[in-house]
Design an enzyme around this catalytic site. Structure first.
Site, mmCIF file in Angstrom:
data_model
loop_
_atom_site.group_PDB
_atom_site.id
_atom_site.type_symbol
_atom_site.label_atom_id
_atom_site.label_comp_id
_atom_site.label_asym_id
_atom_site.label_seq_id
_atom_site.Cartn_x
_atom_site.Cartn_y
_atom_site.Cartn_z
ATOM 1 N N GLU A 60 22.665 -38.568 16.302
ATOM 2 C CA GLU A 60 22.719 -37.820 15.039
ATOM 3 C C GLU A 60 23.852 -36.796 15.146
ATOM 4 O O GLU A 60 24.565 -36.522 14.194
ATOM 5 C CB GLU A 60 21.379 -37.104 14.826
ATOM 6 C CG GLU A 60 21.356 -36.251 13.594
ATOM 7 C CD GLU A 60 19.959 -35.733 13.245
ATOM 8 O OE1 GLU A 60 18.963 -36.459 13.455
ATOM 9 O OE2 GLU A 60 19.875 -34.593 12.779
ATOM 10 N N ARG A 113 19.922 -38.934 7.023
ATOM 11 C CA ARG A 113 21.095 -38.334 7.685
ATOM 12 C C ARG A 113 22.412 -39.004 7.264
ATOM 13 O O ARG A 113 23.331 -39.179 8.062
ATOM 14 C CB ARG A 113 20.958 -38.401 9.221
ATOM 15 C CG ARG A 113 19.754 -37.725 9.781
ATOM 16 C CD ARG A 113 19.678 -36.228 9.472
ATOM 17 N NE ARG A 113 18.417 -35.690 9.908
ATOM 18 C CZ ARG A 113 17.340 -35.579 9.113
ATOM 19 N NH1 ARG A 113 17.384 -35.931 7.835
ATOM 20 N NH2 ARG A 113 16.220 -35.080 9.585
ATOM 21 N N SER A 149 17.896 -32.366 17.123
ATOM 22 C CA SER A 149 17.610 -33.750 17.538
ATOM 23 C C SER A 149 18.931 -34.436 17.863
ATOM 24 O O SER A 149 19.808 -34.512 17.007
ATOM 25 C CB SER A 149 16.932 -34.525 16.410
ATOM 26 O OG SER A 149 15.721 -33.928 16.107
HETATM 27 C C1 LIG Z 1 17.898 -25.797 17.086
HETATM 28 C C2 LIG Z 1 18.365 -26.782 16.027
HETATM 29 C C3 LIG Z 1 17.459 -27.302 15.127
HETATM 30 C C4 LIG Z 1 17.874 -28.212 14.145
HETATM 31 N N1 LIG Z 1 16.960 -28.698 13.267
HETATM 32 C C5 LIG Z 1 17.355 -29.568 12.309
HETATM 33 C C6 LIG Z 1 16.413 -30.092 11.363
HETATM 34 O O1 LIG Z 1 15.239 -29.745 11.344
HETATM 35 N N2 LIG Z 1 16.864 -30.990 10.451
HETATM 36 C C7 LIG Z 1 18.159 -31.397 10.409
HETATM 37 O O2 LIG Z 1 18.503 -32.220 9.553
HETATM 38 N N3 LIG Z 1 19.064 -30.925 11.283
HETATM 39 C C8 LIG Z 1 18.702 -30.026 12.219
HETATM 40 N N4 LIG Z 1 19.624 -29.548 13.121
HETATM 41 C C9 LIG Z 1 21.015 -30.052 13.092
HETATM 42 C C10 LIG Z 1 21.967 -29.252 12.185
HETATM 43 O O3 LIG Z 1 21.545 -27.916 12.041
HETATM 44 C C11 LIG Z 1 22.092 -29.894 10.816
HETATM 45 O O4 LIG Z 1 22.610 -31.210 10.905
HETATM 46 C C12 LIG Z 1 22.992 -29.087 9.866
HETATM 47 O O5 LIG Z 1 22.892 -29.626 8.572
HETATM 48 C C13 LIG Z 1 24.460 -29.077 10.302
HETATM 49 O O6 LIG Z 1 25.133 -28.079 9.547
HETATM 50 P P1 LIG Z 1 26.439 -27.356 10.124
HETATM 51 O O7 LIG Z 1 26.950 -26.463 9.053
HETATM 52 O O8 LIG Z 1 26.150 -26.712 11.422
HETATM 53 O O9 LIG Z 1 27.401 -28.595 10.281
HETATM 54 P P2 LIG Z 1 28.419 -28.942 11.467
HETATM 55 O O10 LIG Z 1 27.657 -29.154 12.731
HETATM 56 O O11 LIG Z 1 29.501 -27.941 11.491
HETATM 57 O O12 LIG Z 1 28.960 -30.342 10.953
HETATM 58 C C14 LIG Z 1 28.077 -31.444 10.826
HETATM 59 C C15 LIG Z 1 28.737 -32.510 9.958
HETATM 60 O O13 LIG Z 1 28.865 -32.025 8.627
HETATM 61 C C16 LIG Z 1 30.240 -32.080 8.208
HETATM 62 N N5 LIG Z 1 30.463 -30.925 7.343
HETATM 63 C C17 LIG Z 1 30.108 -29.638 7.582
HETATM 64 N N6 LIG Z 1 30.438 -28.865 6.533
HETATM 65 C C18 LIG Z 1 31.033 -29.688 5.623
HETATM 66 C C19 LIG Z 1 31.598 -29.500 4.324
HETATM 67 N N7 LIG Z 1 31.622 -28.306 3.729
HETATM 68 N N8 LIG Z 1 32.119 -30.568 3.689
HETATM 69 C C20 LIG Z 1 32.119 -31.782 4.261
HETATM 70 N N9 LIG Z 1 31.580 -32.037 5.474
HETATM 71 C C21 LIG Z 1 31.047 -30.992 6.141
HETATM 72 C C22 LIG Z 1 31.047 -32.056 9.495
HETATM 73 O O14 LIG Z 1 32.314 -32.651 9.310
HETATM 74 C C23 LIG Z 1 30.148 -32.877 10.418
HETATM 75 O O15 LIG Z 1 30.334 -34.241 10.185
HETATM 76 C C24 LIG Z 1 19.233 -28.611 14.085
HETATM 77 C C25 LIG Z 1 20.147 -28.066 15.008
HETATM 78 C C26 LIG Z 1 19.733 -27.145 15.955
HETATM 79 C C27 LIG Z 1 20.743 -26.550 16.896
#
Ligand SMILES: Cc1cc2nc3c(=O)[nH]c(=O)nc-3n(C[C@H](O)[C@H](O)[C@H](O)COP(=O)(O)OP(=O)(O)OC[C@H]3O[C@@H](n4cnc5c(N)ncnc54)[C@H](O)[C@@H]3O)c2cc1C
Length: 301
Positions: free
Chosen positions: A294, A174, A224
């Protein structure tokens, strides 16, 4: 608001939202208003908007799909740059996929399947964008983004576009160097393998069923809540501390999976934060292990 006017001049009115409720943009469904949210649709627009924001010293935060994000109830003072859902094109060439940062992991998985490309199955149920997944080195079921990533294109705060090889991103559990360098992921290239359509489809279905069985997917959450502490599992520590079902005004430690804090109704960001802190304090008191979140937290709580 002069900042908004400057950004409207660059992006047009439809891509600039003022006083935007962040609860509509986060998977936890909480959060107050962002002063401004912009949704650029091209790299040029993003570059120009970022240059304006930096020149005027306006605080900003980059987001994808908000699936790992809690925004405080009093909102965010500054500009939220949201890359989902405009910058999301995906191009397949042989075993490579070139993906824009705003593309959803679920959509990439479908595209990989359509092209019988194997290796993305582990990520098919992650509800975030490609940019978010790279930033977090998202992972599941034994796979991580770092296993399939070749390189990314980023925009620096100074307005430069750089291509960074996967080995220079320091991807670990992560973690990546993206946030500490204020890079914005614009796009990236992944490499998969030619495989068998039916087996890829079956594997995606199997993992999706496993998610539905083990995770409280019917409630808003950010997945998580805590990172896995070395040598332990956060969910087990929380369960052993007797915290399953611990509730603060609708924010609750899931009975189904104690590693998830969920929003059972009208919880506020503060309620979720209280549950997180209670878990951290209790687990530390009982087992001497510090749980690190996380999920990312921004704004005023
Ligand atoms: C039901 C559920 C299940 C999940 N299961 C998993 C799993 O199995 N594994 C896992 O790893 N995660 C999981 N997650 C967490 C999440 O989906 C991941 O961390 C995902 O990668 C976040 O992506 P996002 O686009 O929603 O990012 P955001 O939540 O919008 O942002 C997360 C971080 O990424 C940064 N960021 C986003 N886009 C960019 C960009 N283009 N450039 C630079 N920085 C950026 C943001 O600044 C922030 O720090 C889960 C979440 C939910 C709700």
């Amino acid at each position: 608001m002069t900042e908004a006017k400057g950004l409207i001049d660059i992006l047009g009115e439809d891509k600039v939202l003022i006083d935007e409720p962040m609860k509509n943009h986060t998977s936890f469904r909480v959060g107050g208003n962002a002063d401004i949210m912009i949704q650029p649709s091209t790299v040029e627009e993003l570059k120009e908007a970022l240059s304006y924001i930096v020149k005027n010293n306006i605080p900003y935060y980059i987001m994808g799909n908000g699936s790992n994000l809690i925004v405080g109830d009093k909102g965010f003072r500054g500009v939220i740059i949201k890359l989902f859902s405009r910058m999301c094109h995906i191009e397949v060439s042989g075993e490579f996929m070139d993906i824009k940062a705003g593309a959803l992991m679920t959509v990439i998985a479908t595209k990989a399947l359509e092209n019988s490309l194997q290796g993305f199955e582990f990520a098919s149920g992650i509800p975030g964008t490609f940019g978010g997944a790279v930033c977090m080195n998202a992972g599941a079921y034994g796979g991580e983004i770092k296993d399939i990533l070749v390189s990314v294109n980023v925009l620096t705060k100074e307005g430069e576009i750089k291509t960074i090889d996967v080995k220079d991103l320091d991807l670990s559990y992560r973690h990546s160097i993206i946030p500490e360098n204020d890079y914005i992921v614009l796009s990236g290239r992944i490499k998969l393998k030619k495989g068998d359509y039916e087996s890829i489809k079956n594997e995606m279905s199997r993992l999706s069923a496993q998610r539905r069985e083990k995770q409280p997917l019917n409630y808003p959450s950010a997945g998580s809540t805590f990172k896995r502490p070395e040598g332990y599992f956060a969910g087990k520590l929380i369960t052993d501390a007797g915290l399953k079902g611990y509730n603060c005004n609708g924010a609750e430690v899931s009975e189904k999976h104690a590693g998830f804090v969920i929003n059972k109704g009208d919880a506020t960001a503060k309620d979720i934060l209280n549950v997180i802190k209670h878990c951290q304090d209790t687990v530390y008191e009982k087992f001497g292990v510090r749980l690190e979140t996380e999920v990312k937290m921004i704004g005023e709580f």
